[in-house]
Design a protein around this motif. Structure first.
Motif, PDB file in Angstrom:
ATOM      1  N   GLU A  62      11.995  65.446 -30.052  1.00  0.00           N
ATOM      2  CA  GLU A  62      12.254  64.160 -30.751  1.00  0.00           C
ATOM      3  C   GLU A  62      13.178  63.212 -30.102  1.00  0.00           C
ATOM      4  N   LYS A  63      14.335  63.690 -29.668  1.00  0.00           N
ATOM      5  CA  LYS A  63      15.387  63.254 -29.243  1.00  0.00           C
ATOM      6  C   LYS A  63      14.862  62.792 -27.735  1.00  0.00           C
ATOM      7  N   LEU A  64      14.291  63.609 -27.064  1.00  0.00           N
ATOM      8  CA  LEU A  64      13.929  63.185 -25.644  1.00  0.00           C
ATOM      9  C   LEU A  64      12.909  62.078 -25.580  1.00  0.00           C
ATOM     10  N   GLU A  65      11.943  62.223 -26.430  1.00  0.00           N
ATOM     11  CA  GLU A  65      11.085  61.185 -26.425  1.00  0.00           C
ATOM     12  C   GLU A  65      11.816  60.012 -26.914  1.00  0.00           C
ATOM     13  N   ASP A  66      12.696  59.457 -27.706  1.00  0.00           N
ATOM     14  CA  ASP A  66      13.609  58.582 -28.286  1.00  0.00           C
ATOM     15  C   ASP A  66      14.237  58.023 -26.844  1.00  0.00           C
ATOM     16  N   ALA A  67      14.906  59.052 -26.292  1.00  0.00           N
ATOM     17  CA  ALA A  67      15.751  58.587 -25.191  1.00  0.00           C
ATOM     18  C   ALA A  67      14.882  57.935 -24.091  1.00  0.00           C
ATOM     19  N   PHE A  68      13.578  58.362 -23.947  1.00  0.00           N
ATOM     20  CA  PHE A  68      12.912  58.048 -22.945  1.00  0.00           C
ATOM     21  C   PHE A  68      12.311  56.494 -23.252  1.00  0.00           C
ATOM     22  N   ARG A  69      11.728  56.301 -24.367  1.00  0.00           N
ATOM     23  CA  ARG A  69      11.327  55.073 -24.936  1.00  0.00           C
ATOM     24  C   ARG A  69      12.393  54.080 -25.021  1.00  0.00           C
ATOM     25  N   TYR A  70      13.548  54.434 -25.562  1.00  0.00           N
ATOM     26  CA  TYR A  70      14.696  53.218 -25.522  1.00  0.00           C
ATOM     27  C   TYR A  70      15.065  52.930 -24.279  1.00  0.00           C
ATOM     28  N   THR A  71      15.229  54.097 -23.283  1.00  0.00           N
ATOM     29  CA  THR A  71      15.519  53.344 -21.759  1.00  0.00           C
ATOM     30  C   THR A  71      14.680  52.555 -21.245  1.00  0.00           C
ATOM     31  N   LEU A  72      13.508  52.889 -21.548  1.00  0.00           N
ATOM     32  CA  LEU A  72      12.138  52.023 -20.824  1.00  0.00           C
ATOM     33  C   LEU A  72      12.287  50.646 -21.508  1.00  0.00           C
ATOM     34  N   LYS A  73      12.693  50.290 -22.813  1.00  0.00           N
ATOM     35  CA  LYS A  73      12.621  49.254 -23.336  1.00  0.00           C
ATOM     36  C   LYS A  73      13.840  48.592 -22.675  1.00  0.00           C
ATOM     37  N   ILE A  74      15.013  49.059 -22.532  1.00  0.00           N
ATOM     38  CA  ILE A  74      16.179  48.154 -21.945  1.00  0.00           C
ATOM     39  C   ILE A  74      15.730  47.875 -20.727  1.00  0.00           C
ATOM     40  N   GLY A  75      15.452  48.966 -19.903  1.00  0.00           N
ATOM     41  CA  GLY A  75      14.955  48.691 -18.220  1.00  0.00           C
ATOM     42  C   GLY A  75      13.917  47.612 -18.154  1.00  0.00           C
ATOM     43  N   THR A  76      13.116  47.367 -19.234  1.00  0.00           N
ATOM     44  CA  THR A  76      11.953  46.437 -18.848  1.00  0.00           C
ATOM     45  C   THR A  76      12.546  44.985 -19.211  1.00  0.00           C
ATOM     46  N   LEU A  77      13.473  44.755 -20.048  1.00  0.00           N
ATOM     47  CA  LEU A  77      14.223  43.712 -20.351  1.00  0.00           C
ATOM     48  C   LEU A  77      15.026  43.198 -19.191  1.00  0.00           C
ATOM     49  N   ILE A  78      15.728  44.184 -18.556  1.00  0.00           N
ATOM     50  CA  ILE A  78      16.726  44.133 -17.399  1.00  0.00           C
ATOM     51  C   ILE A  78      15.874  43.600 -16.159  1.00  0.00           C
ATOM     52  N   SER A  79      14.718  44.371 -15.879  1.00  0.00           N
ATOM     53  CA  SER A  79      13.716  43.871 -14.784  1.00  0.00           C
ATOM     54  C   SER A  79      13.357  42.556 -14.942  1.00  0.00           C
ATOM     55  N   ILE A  80      12.829  41.961 -16.056  1.00  0.00           N
ATOM     56  CA  ILE A  80      12.361  40.568 -15.846  1.00  0.00           C
ATOM     57  C   ILE A  80      13.495  39.803 -15.903  1.00  0.00           C
ATOM     58  N   ILE A  81      14.856  40.213 -16.248  1.00  0.00           N
ATOM     59  CA  ILE A  81      15.946  39.289 -15.874  1.00  0.00           C
ATOM     60  C   ILE A  81      16.080  38.947 -14.330  1.00  0.00           C
ATOM     61  N   MET A  82      16.128  40.184 -13.790  1.00  0.00           N
ATOM     62  CA  MET A  82      16.398  40.317 -12.513  1.00  0.00           C
ATOM     63  C   MET A  82      15.496  39.794 -11.670  1.00  0.00           C
ATOM     64  N   ILE A  83      14.192  39.745 -11.929  1.00  0.00           N
ATOM     65  CA  ILE A  83      13.080  39.007 -11.316  1.00  0.00           C
ATOM     66  C   ILE A  83      13.202  37.561 -11.308  1.00  0.00           C
ATOM     67  N   ILE A  84      13.511  37.031 -12.412  1.00  0.00           N
ATOM     68  CA  ILE A  84      13.847  35.552 -12.414  1.00  0.00           C
ATOM     69  C   ILE A  84      15.022  35.222 -11.766  1.00  0.00           C
ATOM     70  N   LEU A  85      16.156  36.068 -11.882  1.00  0.00           N
ATOM     71  CA  LEU A  85      17.229  35.457 -11.120  1.00  0.00           C
ATOM     72  C   LEU A  85      17.196  35.595  -9.550  1.00  0.00           C
ATOM     73  N   LEU A  86      16.262  36.750  -9.073  1.00  0.00           N
ATOM     74  CA  LEU A  86      16.073  36.619  -7.542  1.00  0.00           C
ATOM     75  C   LEU A  86      15.121  35.663  -7.141  1.00  0.00           C
ATOM     76  N   TYR A  87      14.141  35.377  -7.915  1.00  0.00           N
ATOM     77  CA  TYR A  87      13.184  34.216  -7.461  1.00  0.00           C
ATOM     78  C   TYR A  87      13.781  32.945  -7.346  1.00  0.00           C
ATOM     79  N   VAL A  88      14.616  32.657  -8.490  1.00  0.00           N
ATOM     80  CA  VAL A  88      15.367  31.082  -8.556  1.00  0.00           C
ATOM     81  C   VAL A  88      16.483  31.343  -7.413  1.00  0.00           C
TER      82      VAL A  88
END
Length: 468
Positions: free
Chosen positions: A317-343
């Motif tokens: 359960e902890k392994l699954e929780d860590a995976f899901r939580y990391t993906l959420k943070i990573g997705t948010l960061i990815s979107i921010i980085m895409i915007i910054l690089l493009y602009v």
């Protein structure tokens, strides 16, 4: 040993075995800084060499995939040791954790000697195959110096991985900070003041890595204030430990080798459709994109450590929780980085086009960045999925997913768009984006299915309490 040192050691272990969200956050940010420093360390060479013109920069570009093999060797061995040690910590088996650390050092020494000899012998032939052409001599100048001192790069990578495996991410960050700063300072001195050109960049890189090795040796064997005790009395050769390290290290190294091969192939395709200037553009642009991916690399390394500890403690359960939580943070960061690089593509492109000799690269780098930035979100899902498998010791599965994502998908689409459809270098960029995103979907689905299967083996209600 002082009470303060002992308390520091225990706090690192408590972090690994505690709440997964807290562990991911606290482990990730120093790793992000460390990754940024590693990238800055490598980026410094390209930035200073860019002032010499596009051909010297292309020479660095031809060596870069080969140097990534060096980095991959260290990262691979480090990932194998990190995964096993984290699992041992989760299972409260310190004796095996110490022995695993020592086995990883032994592997480091043997591998460094072998690959240093192999790369130095084969370098001219490899560059010829890569189509280096007029950039060959400068590439040889840089490559020979770096590969002769291969051991300093691999040892530094493995030793910092050992620190991370026990949750000591801050000192891993400090050593990279010292190394990166020294490299940035020494580069212009050796390149321009001493007039050594690309060879000067290589010399500065080697000297900087020697510094990191010296600091790590002091902490581990002289000060001896790490959780792992790597004194020779703790070494007892065990084939099972060697196998446990290599079962992650070999596939992880192969993954980095795949990325190096991918870089070689992409360079080759770019030479075919647009010449060596396109290689210089790709070298510069990709390093900027990689800088934007640093937060994801930090999160991925944190996930590997936390997943390993959770798996060692049979806590699915902890392994699954860590995976899901990391993906959420990573997705948010990815979107921010895409915007910054493009602009801000026009502004960041100036890093590699600040001199009259390289000014013509600016427009090409801007176009490349605005296409390639999109693939960061695909990298997030692909990387986190692979890190889960590395953390639980299934390195081969991670290798298969990386092979599908990189060698199969990226190369296939790059060839179709860039060569078959005649879209040139722009087509190759689109091919990279399409390939990595499709491969990421496959990786994510595979990881979810594995975690679902693991929960049947170690259901939450049957988690064994971790006792001393």
């Amino acid at each position: 040993m002082s009470e303060e040192v002992e308390k520091g050691k225990n706090s690192n272990i408590d972090l690994l075995l505690g709440d997964s969200h807290v562990a991911i956050r606290k482990l990730a940010w120093p790793m992000m800084v460390s990754m940024f420093l590693i990238m800055a360390y490598n980026l410094a060479d390209s930035i200073w060499v860019a002032g010499l013109g596009s051909e010297p920069l292309a020479a660095i570009g031809f060596i870069t995939p080969l140097f990534m093999i060096v980095v991959g060797l260290g990262n691979g061995i480090g990932a194998g040791a990190n995964s096993l040690i984290a699992r041992c910590i989760g299972a409260r088996d310190k004796e095996k954790a110490d022995n695993a650390g020592l086995h990883s050092i032994l592997i480091t020494v043997i591998v460094s000697i072998l690959f240093s000899i192999i790369l130095c012998i084969l370098l001219p032939f490899i560059l010829q195959i890569m189509g280096a052409g007029s950039a060959t001599q400068q590439a040889l100048q840089y490559g020979y110096i770096v590969f002769i001192f291969l051991v300093v790069f691999i040892f530094s990578s493995v030793a910092t991985s050992l620190l991370r495996s026990e949750g000591d991410v801050n000192r891993a960050m400090y050593v990279m900070a010292a190394t990166a700063i020294l490299n940035i300072v020494l580069d212009p001195i050796f390149i321009y003041i001493f007039h050594l050109g690309v060879a000067g960049a290589a010399i500065a890189t080697v000297i900087s890595s020697f510094l990191s090795c010296a600091i790590l040796i002091y902490w581990i064997w002289i000060k001896r204030d790490t959780y792992l005790d790597l004194g020779k009395s703790h070494f007892h050769y065990e084939t099972s430990i060697l196998k446990d390290i290599l079962i992650v290290a070999v596939p992880s190294t192969a993954e980095n080798l795949i990325f190096s091969i991918l870089g070689i192939i992409e360079n080759y395709l770019l030479v075919i459709v647009a010449g060596t200037v396109a290689v210089a553009t790709y070298t510069a642009g990709m390093r900027l994109v990689q800088m934007a991916m640093i937060p994801l690399m930090g999160l991925g390394t944190a996930l590997l450590t936390v997943a390993g500890a959770a798996y060692g403690g049979h806590d699915s359960e902890k392994l699954e929780d860590a995976f899901r939580y990391t993906l959420k943070i990573g997705t948010l960061i990815s979107i921010i980085m895409i915007i910054l690089l493009y602009v801000f593509a026009p502004q960041v492109s100036l890093i590699f086009s600040y001199s009259s000799a390289s000014a013509g690269l600016s427009a090409k780098i801007i176009v490349m960045l605005r296409i390639l930035c999109v693939f960061i979100v695909g990298v997030n899902f692909g990387m986190m999925s692979a890190m889960v498998f590395q953390g639980v010791g299934k390195g081969f599965t991670s290798l298969v997913l990386t092979t599908i994502r990189a060698l199969l998908m990226e190369v296939l689409f790059s060839y179709i768009f860039g060569v078959v459809m005649g879209m040139g270098e722009i087509g190759i960029y689109y091919g990279v984006v399409c390939g990595v995103c499709l491969g990421a979907v496959i990786s994510y689905i595979w990881a979810e299915l594995y975690i679902k299967k693991l929960k049947k083996v170690y259901p939450p209600q049957n988690v064994e309490p971790l006792t001393e």
